[in-house]
Scaffold this active site. Structure first.
Site, short mmCIF file in Angstrom:
data_model
loop_
_atom_site.label_atom_id
_atom_site.label_comp_id
_atom_site.label_asym_id
_atom_site.label_seq_id
_atom_site.Cartn_x
_atom_site.Cartn_y
_atom_site.Cartn_z
N GLU A 1 5.13 -12.78 33.02
CA GLU A 1 4.53 -12.01 31.92
C GLU A 1 3.62 -12.92 31.11
OE1 GLU A 1 7.27 -11.56 28.67
OE2 GLU A 1 6.44 -9.64 28.03
N ASN B 1 0.73 -5.06 26.58
CA ASN B 1 1.32 -6.15 27.35
C ASN B 1 1.31 -5.67 28.80
OD1 ASN B 1 2.97 -8.06 28.54
ND2 ASN B 1 4.36 -8.20 26.79
N LYS C 1 3.57 -2.55 29.64
CA LYS C 1 5.00 -2.68 29.30
C LYS C 1 5.49 -1.53 28.44
CE LYS C 1 8.10 -6.24 27.36
NZ LYS C 1 8.10 -7.66 26.88
N GLU D 1 6.69 -8.34 19.17
CA GLU D 1 5.99 -7.55 20.20
C GLU D 1 5.62 -6.16 19.72
OE1 GLU D 1 6.87 -7.76 24.42
OE2 GLU D 1 8.40 -9.25 23.97
N CYS E 1 9.53 -8.15 31.65
CA CYS E 1 10.49 -8.76 30.73
C CYS E 1 11.62 -7.81 30.33
CB CYS E 1 9.75 -9.32 29.52
SG CYS E 1 10.74 -10.49 28.55
N ASN F 1 9.12 -13.70 29.47
CA ASN F 1 9.16 -14.81 28.51
C ASN F 1 10.37 -14.52 27.64
OD1 ASN F 1 6.08 -16.28 27.94
ND2 ASN F 1 6.11 -14.40 29.14
#
Lengths: 307, 307
Positions: B45, B105, B122, B141, B167, B192
């Site tokens: 990612e 993302n 994402k 995020e 993730c 991550n």
């Protein structure tokens, strides 16, 4: 809110073992659990009889003697009485034949007052309907049972939000999530799982125990709930079923496990307040779930390869 | 159908490291993967930059320089060129800023011909939107990205049905199941993941790696698919992220794992025909799923305690 819960694993029950003998074994385990301070006891799937779906019979009605037409009944009443005397709640599985003539693989949760507070009928029946010669052994759950009609519900019993699953249900994250969405804090699971995959000589006990534990630990972690999975196991009518009963915490860690393949009690003190952290953070469903992208889960039953 | 796939783990990328330097590291890993016979490479990612959601900035636009406005672009074109020359497919994550000004993302799957054959944004953004002083570190995020609008799709690339997750998605069985319902054979995941839970001093690296592996192994097993989860990890801007990149088979077993916390290639030969057995037996969705009892999964986002 802390409570000691017990898993009461049961060794094989042979074909000709009467219910009364099994109930005596269950009562002995309940006494042991009580001595260890347990206030709730989890027994396996289909606790009262052998796992008869390994046998084929053409006339299904010939197997109706494996089913209970009422609960409690004469054979199980002593267990209910003992539990009430010890102020213990419990759950166990049995084969249910309804007044309408329907057959289910069922489990019940019983309060310390002896009241059946929740009934669950197994949703994910594994196996097959007809005799299949290529299998190393038969697994005819789809022949002898209907898929459950209850769905996955919860009840607050002894202060804890409890839900049930049965055996193969534990491999299905849908079952866990439906319970998780209702705030479940204790998922109880009974199972009878053959040690050999009947379609794969390669898949023996080690791999099957791994799959079992993987599924229960993931389900517990991903819904931030305690889970107790309890086997009927060992040799039964010449067939081996694995043991591996476990108590799992809301972090997905095994905190107690059986060591043998016979009747055995395991206990763990469960601090149900520990369920809250996961439910409020990484698995805060309201904050993180995106149901607009889950449509296939309910709209589509089977796999569709479109690429 | 057998293919060697590679996970290309990347050590920390510091704040002032230019894209070009990162792409050089990615290319070196691709060369290593090629030498090991790999035909498909999975990168993490947000491969091109530091994990900037650990930093708070009041004006979100001040962080637009972490985002890519086109792909490939000048910095990443050499990677695309190398892959085409080596006839390698690959996937990596980056931060996407659309012409409409939307931030995602994102990850892409690229064919050996250099074509972007699938894009994924994402879905399950972890963390929070505003600065929260009680956390040991920030995880913003939800501040810097919109939840993805693509959903979980698959593409047939190099003969394999491939899907992506990013993730935190790996902890959500819904993501796995939506891919599984489309017959996925390879789920690629970049991540991550901070080694410390920023709301729990108790939850350090050991527990977090366990949760990671538990989720990936369960997702692979329960959908009978290979999965490759690849970290950006090690020290990054003074923050530690765990490594633990893994390749998992359709039985849920780890068949390759990284040993360090830096740039490192792992490979495994994947026999994609092995996905069929689980999909046809224990996870034969058409035979076993009971969508009539899954309604809450799509109808209800958050937890509701009704008992």
């Amino acid at each position: 809110m802390k409570m000691i819960v017990a898993g009461a694993q049961i060794g094989g029950i042979q074909k000709d073992e009467p219910r009364e003998a099994v109930v005596s074994r269950m009562m002995a385990l309940m006494e042991q659990a009580h001595q260890k301070g347990a206030e709730f006891v989890i027994y396996p799937e289909m606790t009262l009889t052998t796992f008869f779906p390994r046998f084929y019979v053409e006339d299904r009605a010939a197997f109706d003697h494996w089913f209970e037409t009422q609960m409690p009944n004469a054979a199980t009443q002593p267990l209910f009485d003992l539990a009430r005397r010890l102020e213990i709640g419990f759950t166990f599985g049995y084969c249910e034949l309804t007044p309408e003539g329907l057959h289910y693989n069922t489990s019940i949760t019983v309060s310390p007052e002896g009241e059946i507070v929740l009934k669950y009928r197994k949703t994910h029946l594994p196996g097959h309907t007809e005799y299949e010669a290529e299998r190393s052994h038969q697994h005819l759950e789809k022949r002898y049972f209907l898929p459950g009609d209850t769905g996955f519900n919860v009840v607050r019993n002894q202060g804890v939000v409890m839900g049930m699953a049965i055996c193969n249900d534990r491999r299905w994250p849908e079952a866990w999530r439906v319970l998780g969405l209702q705030g479940v804090e204790l998922v109880t699971i009974g199972y009878n799982t053959p040690s050999q995959n009947n379609l794969s000589a390669e898949e023996g006990i080690e791999r099957r125990v791994y799959h079992h534990e993987l599924s229960v630990c993931a389900g517990a972690y991903q819904n931030s709930t305690y889970a107790v999975a309890v086997a009927k196991c060992g040799m039964e009518d010449g067939n081996h079923m694995f043991a591996g009963s476990i108590i799992v915490d809301p972090d997905g860690y095994v905190i107690a496990r059986t060591t043998g393949e016979g009747d055995e009690v395991i206990v763990a003190e469960c601090d149900f307040d520990k369920c809250a952290f996961g439910k409020q953070t990484v698995f805060n469903f309201a904050a993180h779930r995106r149901t607009e992208h889950y449509g296939r889960i309910t709209a589509q039953t089977g796999m569709k390869i479109e690429v």
